[in-house]
Write an enzyme that holds these catalytic residues in place. Structure first.
Site, short mmCIF file in Angstrom:
data_model
loop_
_atom_site.label_atom_id
_atom_site.label_comp_id
_atom_site.label_asym_id
_atom_site.label_seq_id
_atom_site.Cartn_x
_atom_site.Cartn_y
_atom_site.Cartn_z
N HIS A 65 -45.39 -26.47 75.47
CA HIS A 65 -45.76 -27.62 74.63
C HIS A 65 -47.02 -27.27 73.84
CE1 HIS A 65 -43.39 -30.46 77.46
NE2 HIS A 65 -42.66 -30.13 76.39
N ALA A 66 -46.90 -27.38 72.53
CA ALA A 66 -47.90 -26.82 71.62
C ALA A 66 -49.30 -27.37 71.82
CB ALA A 66 -47.44 -27.07 70.17
N ARG A 67 -49.43 -28.68 72.05
CA ARG A 67 -50.76 -29.32 72.08
C ARG A 67 -51.48 -29.08 73.41
NH1 ARG A 67 -48.32 -35.44 71.94
NH2 ARG A 67 -47.36 -35.45 74.02
N GLU A 68 -50.81 -28.53 74.40
CA GLU A 68 -51.39 -28.36 75.72
C GLU A 68 -52.15 -27.03 75.80
OE1 GLU A 68 -47.64 -31.06 77.25
OE2 GLU A 68 -47.92 -29.11 78.19
N ARG A 123 -46.06 -31.43 69.83
CA ARG A 123 -45.58 -31.06 71.18
C ARG A 123 -44.40 -30.07 71.13
NH1 ARG A 123 -44.54 -33.63 76.50
NH2 ARG A 123 -42.34 -33.47 77.04
N ASN A 140 -38.92 -28.40 76.71
CA ASN A 140 -38.78 -28.79 78.11
C ASN A 140 -37.77 -29.92 78.31
OD1 ASN A 140 -39.59 -27.91 80.68
ND2 ASN A 140 -40.94 -29.69 80.94
N ARG A 141 -36.92 -30.13 77.35
CA ARG A 141 -35.74 -31.00 77.46
C ARG A 141 -34.49 -30.23 76.99
NH1 ARG A 141 -39.55 -32.95 79.21
NH2 ARG A 141 -40.32 -35.12 79.16
N HIS A 193 -48.54 -26.72 82.09
CA HIS A 193 -48.64 -27.82 81.12
C HIS A 193 -49.99 -28.51 81.27
CE1 HIS A 193 -44.17 -28.48 80.23
NE2 HIS A 193 -44.13 -27.57 81.16
N SER A 194 -50.24 -29.47 80.41
CA SER A 194 -51.33 -30.44 80.62
C SER A 194 -50.87 -31.75 80.02
CB SER A 194 -52.61 -29.95 79.93
OG SER A 194 -52.56 -30.21 78.52
N TYR A 195 -51.54 -32.91 80.19
CA TYR A 195 -52.59 -33.06 81.21
C TYR A 195 -52.11 -34.02 82.29
CZ TYR A 195 -53.20 -37.46 78.75
OH TYR A 195 -52.96 -38.69 78.18
N TYR A 245 -42.24 -38.58 86.01
CA TYR A 245 -41.18 -39.45 85.47
C TYR A 245 -39.83 -38.71 85.53
CZ TYR A 245 -43.50 -37.02 81.51
OH TYR A 245 -44.17 -36.12 80.73
N GLU A 267 -49.42 -29.54 85.93
CA GLU A 267 -50.09 -30.30 84.88
C GLU A 267 -51.58 -30.12 85.11
OE1 GLU A 267 -48.60 -31.62 82.14
OE2 GLU A 267 -48.15 -33.70 82.67
N1 9B3 Z 1 -38.50 -30.67 84.74
C1 9B3 Z 1 -39.67 -31.21 84.29
N2 9B3 Z 1 -40.82 -30.94 84.91
C2 9B3 Z 1 -41.97 -31.47 84.48
C3 9B3 Z 1 -42.02 -32.32 83.38
C4 9B3 Z 1 -43.33 -32.89 82.91
C5 9B3 Z 1 -43.75 -32.30 81.57
C6 9B3 Z 1 -45.18 -32.73 81.32
SE1 9B3 Z 1 -45.81 -32.51 79.55
C7 9B3 Z 1 -42.85 -32.78 80.43
O1 9B3 Z 1 -42.81 -33.97 80.14
O2 9B3 Z 1 -42.15 -31.93 79.86
C8 9B3 Z 1 -40.84 -32.61 82.70
C9 9B3 Z 1 -39.66 -32.05 83.15
CL1 9B3 Z 1 -38.17 -32.37 82.33
ZN ZN Z 2 -46.04 -30.30 78.75
ZN ZN Z 3 -47.98 -32.87 80.03
#
Ligand code: 9B3
Ligand code: ZN
Ligand code: ZN
Ligand code: ZN
Length: 305
Positions: A65-68, A123, A140-141, A193-195, A245, A267
Site C-alpha cells: 500500500h503506497a501511503r504506508e 493506497r 491486498n484485495r 503495513h501501517s497503521y 475487519y 500493522e
Molecule cells: N488478508 C488481509 N490481511 C490484513 C488486512 C489489513 C490491511 C491493512 Se492496510 C488491508 O486492509 O489491506 C487486509 C487483508 Cl485482506
Molecule cells: Zn495496508
Molecule cells: Zn493499514
C-alpha cells in the site's frame, strides 16, 4: 545511521538496493521477479548466511500500500540490521544460518512514486482500467482468496477495488508466481503495513479459524507481550477478520492457502495520531518493534519446520 531514519524516494530505494548488493555481494543477491503496471522493476533482495544450501526461506514484503511509508522503511531497516549483525547477534545469525530471506522492499512502486509526486494518501497501484476514469486496484484485495467478496469493492474508483480478476495486477502476479515456485522452501510469509499497531494472521476473508490458529495466536501474543515489555508500546493481535475487519483477497490469506502455514500481516505504528504521516523520528522505534516480532516468529518457524 541517519540514512535509515529517513523516508526515501523510489529512486533512492532502487539505488540503495543496488548499493546493498555491491557492498555485501557475499550475502546478497537481487532477483527481478516482475514489473509494475508502469513497467518499474520489482526487485527482491535475497539474504543468505553461510554458503551451503538451506532448506527454508522466509518472505518479507513492504509497500503493498503506497501511503504506508513506514513499511518500506522497515524492509530497509531489516536488511541493514541482518547484514550488519550477522555473526554478531545470535538471533539474526540463527535466522540467516537456517533460512534464506527474500525481501521485496517496495511491492507497489508506481503507487509509492505517486505518493511522493501527486497524492500522499494514495493506497492502490496505478493500473489503468480502460472502461473507467479511475486508476488503481488494491493489491491486498487482488489475491485469489475469496476474491472480491464482502470487504472489497468492484468499483474501480474505490480504495479497496479488487481488480478485474484475481491476480489481474502485475504486482500481485509477480509475487504469487514467485511464491508458487518457491512454496516448498518458503515457510514464513510476512507482509508489512501501517497503521494501527496490530499483529495479524489469517483469515481475513472469513471468520473461519485456520488449523494452526492456537500456534499462530500464541506467537503474536508473545510478540505483543515482548514489545510491551521492551518498548512500552501496545500492539493488538489475533486473526484479521476479528481483530481488524473482514476483507477478502489478501496476500497473507492466499499465502496461507498456498501452504505457507506461518503467514502474518503486521500493522506498524502508530494508532492514529499521525497515521500514515508517521514522522521520521518514529522510524527507529517502529522498526525495532517490528524487528522484535519478526525475530520471535522466525526463530519459532526454524524450530518447528
Ligand atoms: N488478508 C488481509 N490481511 C490484513 C488486512 C489489513 C490491511 C491493512 Se492496510 C488491508 O486492509 O489491506 C487486509 C487483508 Cl485482506
Ligand atoms: Zn495496508
Ligand atoms: Zn493499514
Ligand atoms: Zn553494510
Amino acid at each position: 545511521g541517519v540514512f535509515y531514519e529517513r523516508y526515501h524516494s523510489l529512486e533512492d530505494i532502487y539505488y540503495w538496493i543496488n548499493k546493498t548488493r555491491q557492498d555485501h555481494s557475499d550475502m546478497v543477491k537481487v532477483i527481478l521477479i516482475g514489473s509494475s503496471s508502469e513497467k518499474r522493476p520489482l526487485y527482491v533482495i535475497k539474504l543468505s548466511g553461510r554458503r551451503d544450501e538451506v532448506k527454508r526461506a522466509m518472505w518479507l514484503d513492504c509497500g503493498i500500500h503506497a501511503r504506508e511509508w513506514i513499511a518500506p522503511a522497515f524492509c530497509m531497516w531489516f536488511v541493514k540490521y541482518a547484514l550488519e549483525f550477522y555473526n554478531l547477534n545470535t538471533e539474526i545469525t540463527e535466522m540467516l544460518n537456517n533460512m534464506d530471506i527474500y525481501v521485496l522492499t517496495v511491492m507497489n512502486p508506481d503507487g509509492y512514486k505517486y505518493t511522493w509526486t501527486t497524492d500522499r494518501m494514495w493506497r492502490k497501484n496505478r493500473s489503468v482500467d480502460k472502461d473507467s476514469e479511475c486508476a488503481g486496484a488494491d493489491l491486498n484485495r487482488n489475491f485469489d482468496a475469496n476474491w472480491c467478496t464482502k470487504g472489497a469493492s468492484s468499483n474501480p474508483c474505490d480504495p479497496t477495488y479488487c481488480g478485474q480478476f484475481p491476480e489481474s495486477e502485475p504486482e500481485t502476479q509477480a509475487v504469487a508466481q514467485f511464491l508458487r515456485s518457491h512454496k516448498d522452501t518458503v515457510k514464513l510469509y510476512l507482509s508489512i503495513h501501517s497503521y494501527s499497531q496490530m499483529l495479524l494472521f489469517p483469515y481475513s476473508c472469513s471468520y473461519d479459524e485456520v488449523s494452526n490458529h492456537n500456534e499462530l495466536f500464541d506467537l503474536v501474543k508473545e510478540a505483543s507481550t515482548k514489545i510491551r515489555r521492551y518498548y512500552k508500546n501496545i500492539y493488538k493481535y489475533g486473526p484479521s477478520a476479528k481483530t481488524i475487519y473482514l476483507a477478502p483477497g489478501g496476500s497473507d490469506d492466499w499465502a496461507y492457502n498456498l501452504g505457507i502455514k506461518y503467514s502474518f500481516t503486521f500493522e506498524l505504528q502508530d494508532r492514529g495520531r499521525y497515521g500514515f504521516l508517521l514522522p521520521p523520528s518514529f522510524i527507529p522505534q517502529a522498526c525495532n518493534e517490528a524487528l522484535l516480532a519478526s525475530k520471535i516468529i522466525a526463530l519459532h518457524v526454524i524450530k518447528k519446520t
